[in-house]
Write a protein that holds these residues in place. Structure first.
Motif, PDB file in Angstrom:
ATOM      1  N   VAL A 294     -17.848  -1.528   8.374  1.00 38.57           N
ATOM      2  CA  VAL A 294     -16.847  -1.410   7.295  1.00 38.57           C
ATOM      3  C   VAL A 294     -15.806  -0.396   7.491  1.00 38.57           C
ATOM      4  N   TYR A 295     -15.927   0.439   8.532  1.00 38.22           N
ATOM      5  CA  TYR A 295     -14.824   1.454   8.757  1.00 38.22           C
ATOM      6  C   TYR A 295     -13.741   0.629   9.543  1.00 38.22           C
ATOM      7  N   LEU A 296     -14.415   0.047  10.754  1.00 36.60           N
ATOM      8  CA  LEU A 296     -13.443  -0.501  11.415  1.00 36.60           C
ATOM      9  C   LEU A 296     -12.616  -1.814  10.875  1.00 36.60           C
ATOM     10  N   ARG A 297     -13.333  -2.825  10.368  1.00 38.50           N
ATOM     11  CA  ARG A 297     -12.746  -3.797   9.408  1.00 38.50           C
ATOM     12  C   ARG A 297     -11.944  -3.465   8.265  1.00 38.50           C
ATOM     13  N   GLY A 298     -12.362  -2.265   7.710  1.00 41.08           N
ATOM     14  CA  GLY A 298     -11.734  -1.794   6.371  1.00 41.08           C
ATOM     15  C   GLY A 298     -10.276  -1.316   7.046  1.00 41.08           C
ATOM     16  N   GLN A 299     -10.356  -0.851   8.106  1.00 41.59           N
ATOM     17  CA  GLN A 299      -8.678  -0.339   8.635  1.00 41.59           C
ATOM     18  C   GLN A 299      -7.799  -1.694   8.423  1.00 41.59           C
ATOM     19  N   ASP A 300      -8.470  -2.878   8.757  1.00 39.92           N
ATOM     20  CA  ASP A 300      -7.332  -3.871   8.717  1.00 39.92           C
ATOM     21  C   ASP A 300      -7.021  -4.237   7.408  1.00 39.92           C
ATOM     22  N   VAL A 301      -8.223  -4.046   6.538  1.00 40.37           N
ATOM     23  CA  VAL A 301      -7.962  -4.492   4.948  1.00 40.37           C
ATOM     24  C   VAL A 301      -6.705  -3.565   4.192  1.00 40.37           C
ATOM     25  N   LEU A 302      -7.126  -2.313   4.783  1.00 40.96           N
ATOM     26  CA  LEU A 302      -6.179  -1.117   4.208  1.00 40.96           C
ATOM     27  C   LEU A 302      -4.685  -1.266   4.734  1.00 40.96           C
ATOM     28  N   ALA A 303      -4.364  -1.618   6.077  1.00 47.92           N
ATOM     29  CA  ALA A 303      -3.175  -1.982   6.485  1.00 47.92           C
ATOM     30  C   ALA A 303      -2.636  -3.253   6.078  1.00 47.92           C
ATOM     31  N   ALA A 304      -3.361  -4.107   5.724  1.00 46.29           N
ATOM     32  CA  ALA A 304      -2.732  -5.370   5.202  1.00 46.29           C
ATOM     33  C   ALA A 304      -2.313  -5.089   3.860  1.00 46.29           C
ATOM     34  N   GLN A 305      -3.081  -4.189   3.152  1.00 43.13           N
ATOM     35  CA  GLN A 305      -2.705  -3.612   1.495  1.00 43.13           C
ATOM     36  C   GLN A 305      -1.286  -3.179   1.739  1.00 43.13           C
ATOM     37  N   LEU A 306      -1.471  -2.281   2.679  1.00 41.28           N
ATOM     38  CA  LEU A 306      -0.142  -1.277   2.796  1.00 41.28           C
ATOM     39  C   LEU A 306       1.013  -2.246   2.920  1.00 41.28           C
ATOM     40  N   ARG A 307       0.995  -3.302   4.103  1.00 46.69           N
ATOM     41  CA  ARG A 307       2.131  -4.302   4.146  1.00 46.69           C
ATOM     42  C   ARG A 307       2.327  -4.898   3.147  1.00 46.69           C
ATOM     43  N   LEU A 308       1.327  -5.413   2.198  1.00 44.05           N
ATOM     44  CA  LEU A 308       1.565  -6.123   1.018  1.00 44.05           C
ATOM     45  C   LEU A 308       2.412  -5.164   0.225  1.00 44.05           C
ATOM     46  N   LYS A 309       2.193  -4.146   0.017  1.00 41.47           N
ATOM     47  CA  LYS A 309       2.948  -3.357  -1.020  1.00 41.47           C
ATOM     48  C   LYS A 309       4.364  -2.992  -0.745  1.00 41.47           C
ATOM     49  N   ASN A 310       4.447  -3.120   0.684  1.00 40.45           N
ATOM     50  CA  ASN A 310       5.802  -2.674   1.195  1.00 40.45           C
ATOM     51  C   ASN A 310       6.502  -3.865   1.216  1.00 40.45           C
ATOM     52  N   ALA A 311       5.821  -5.095   1.433  1.00 35.07           N
ATOM     53  CA  ALA A 311       6.665  -6.375   1.256  1.00 35.07           C
ATOM     54  C   ALA A 311       6.999  -6.612  -0.063  1.00 35.07           C
ATOM     55  N   LEU A 312       6.324  -6.370  -1.153  1.00 31.57           N
ATOM     56  CA  LEU A 312       6.623  -6.468  -2.719  1.00 31.57           C
ATOM     57  C   LEU A 312       7.750  -5.663  -2.933  1.00 31.57           C
ATOM     58  N   ALA A 313       7.690  -4.329  -2.198  1.00 36.02           N
ATOM     59  CA  ALA A 313       8.835  -3.251  -2.638  1.00 36.02           C
ATOM     60  C   ALA A 313       9.897  -3.749  -2.162  1.00 36.02           C
ATOM     61  N   ASP A 314      10.133  -4.442  -0.882  1.00 39.05           N
ATOM     62  CA  ASP A 314      11.211  -4.992  -0.272  1.00 39.05           C
ATOM     63  C   ASP A 314      11.648  -6.097  -1.117  1.00 39.05           C
ATOM     64  N   LEU A 315      10.882  -6.924  -1.718  1.00 36.51           N
ATOM     65  CA  LEU A 315      11.228  -7.943  -2.642  1.00 36.51           C
ATOM     66  C   LEU A 315      11.989  -7.398  -3.736  1.00 36.51           C
ATOM     67  N   ALA A 316      11.507  -6.359  -4.431  1.00 36.48           N
ATOM     68  CA  ALA A 316      11.806  -5.863  -5.583  1.00 36.48           C
ATOM     69  C   ALA A 316      13.480  -5.337  -5.339  1.00 36.48           C
ATOM     70  N   SER A 317      13.406  -4.566  -4.190  1.00 35.92           N
ATOM     71  CA  SER A 317      14.705  -3.814  -3.634  1.00 35.92           C
ATOM     72  C   SER A 317      15.674  -4.937  -3.125  1.00 35.92           C
ATOM     73  N   LEU A 318      15.506  -5.949  -2.856  1.00 38.57           N
ATOM     74  CA  LEU A 318      16.099  -7.099  -2.370  1.00 38.57           C
ATOM     75  C   LEU A 318      16.258  -6.700  -0.785  1.00 38.57           C
ATOM     76  N   ALA A 319      15.539  -6.071  -0.107  1.00 37.59           N
ATOM     77  CA  ALA A 319      15.606  -5.756   1.188  1.00 37.59           C
ATOM     78  C   ALA A 319      15.441  -6.742   2.013  1.00 37.59           C
ATOM     79  N   ARG A 320      14.473  -7.938   1.459  1.00 38.70           N
ATOM     80  CA  ARG A 320      14.058  -9.062   2.046  1.00 38.70           C
ATOM     81  C   ARG A 320      13.892 -10.162   1.205  1.00 38.70           C
ATOM     82  N   GLY A 321      13.328 -11.200   1.575  1.00 39.53           N
ATOM     83  CA  GLY A 321      12.919 -12.382   0.578  1.00 39.53           C
ATOM     84  C   GLY A 321      13.927 -13.613   1.128  1.00 39.53           C
TER      85      GLY A 321
END
Length: 330
Positions: A64-91
């Motif tokens: 759970v710890y090892l695989r969980g790192q991937d899950v948490l990193a993916a969640q962070l990337r998702l949050k950053n991507a959504l923030a970029d969309l909202a700020s029109l930094a990408r899309g």
């Protein structure tokens, strides 16, 4: 899986201590214990073996710890991507533009959009106004330019310009020097026409039918510059919006306004009513307002490169032109 519980568990493993993990997460130690227990209950297996104030990971805990790192990193990337969309930094933004209007009216908007939002990929889909309307209705396009009016129950619209059509004929035509012409004046002459699925095709054809006539079609094109080239080659006359016709060289062409309100060219932006509108699409609408409309009088302003020299018909807005605020759509 509860992402918050997974994050607490991962921090505990990193810190190897309940007190330090609680301090890093700004929570109490009982909160850490509660979240770890919640995660164990959800997964149906113990993750820790507690030994006094210390602990050891079980086999499941290591996975759970090892695989969980991937899950948490993916969640962070998702949050950053959504923030970029909202700020029109990408899309990405796909805009439908009729061939007759794209270069003449929207070039300033395209340039300003790319300058202001370089991370947003801007794509243009060139099609007839009716096809663009259909694509927006079906959800294949988010926003585009169309000939107004459209169905107010289905679309919101922002009126940009209402233009009378003009006769365009080779210089020295029978209409040279006329202040205006009517459709009966043109009824028996070959016309370089638009494609069958264009809004103007339908409107002009309907107006001819009301006179008991059919359009004498000399050729078809969706592009005004090719239509003009065919007129120059004396294949026929053309009926073009005044904003375009007024750009033509007067020593090569006779340009005469057509006195018929049934075939005015009313161009606007449309998007689907009661449907999610992306941040990029809302930015496009805002830029279009800034660059093509007079903000004080809500009257269309045509780019200098295509500003007609002759009289223009310039109406106010048609339909609903309110741009949804970003906070109103989550």
């Amino acid at each position: 899986m509860d992402i918050k519980a997974l994050r607490y568990f991962a921090e505990l493993v990193r810190q190897q201590n309940f007190t330090r993990a609680a301090e890093a997460l700004f929570v109490t130690q009982p909160t850490i214990s509660k979240m770890v227990k919640q995660l164990e209950d959800e997964l149906g297996t113990p993750l820790l073996i507690r030994e006094g104030k210390s602990f050891q990971l079980t086999d499941a805990g290591r996975v759970v710890y090892l695989r969980g790192q991937d899950v948490l990193a993916a969640q962070l990337r998702l949050k950053n991507a959504l923030a970029d969309l909202a700020s029109l930094a990408r899309g990405e933004l796909v805009v439908g533009l009729p061939p007759m209007a794209g270069g003449a009216f929207f070039a300033p908007v395209v340039g300003a959009f790319r300058d202001r939002y370089p991370g947003v990929e801007l794509k243009m889909v060139e099609d007839g106004a009716l096809a663009i309307e259909s694509s927006i209705r079906s959800g294949n396009l988010e926003i585009g330019a169309a000939v107004l009016p459209v169905d107010d129950n289905t679309f919101n619209s922002l009126s940009l310009v209402r233009d009378r059509l003009c006769l365009v004929a080779p210089a020295g035509s029978p209409w040279q020097g006329w202040p205006r012409v009517t459709l009966p004046d043109l009824a028996d002459h070959p016309i370089v026409f638009y494609p069958e699925d264009f809004s103007l095709t339908i409107r002009i054809s309907d107006a001819f039918r009301m006179m008991g006539k059919s359009v004498n079609i000399a050729g078809r094109s969706a592009h005004w510059d090719f239509i003009v080239a065919m007129v120059a080659a004396r294949l026929g006359i053309a009926l073009l919006p005044q904003a375009i016709a007024s750009q033509l060289e007067r020593d090569r062409f006779d340009v005469v306004p057509i006195d018929d309100e049934r075939i005015t060219w009313h161009l606007g932006l449309i998007w689907k009513k009661d449907s999610y509108l992306s941040h990029a699409a809302r930015a496009w609408i805002t830029l279009t307002r800034e660059l093509l409309l007079d903000n004080h009088h809500d009257s269309p302003t045509i780019p200098a490169a295509v500003q007609p020299a002759a009289e223009r018909y310039l109406p106010g807005h048609s339909g609903t032109d309110q741009v949804p605020h970003p906070t109103g759509q989550g």
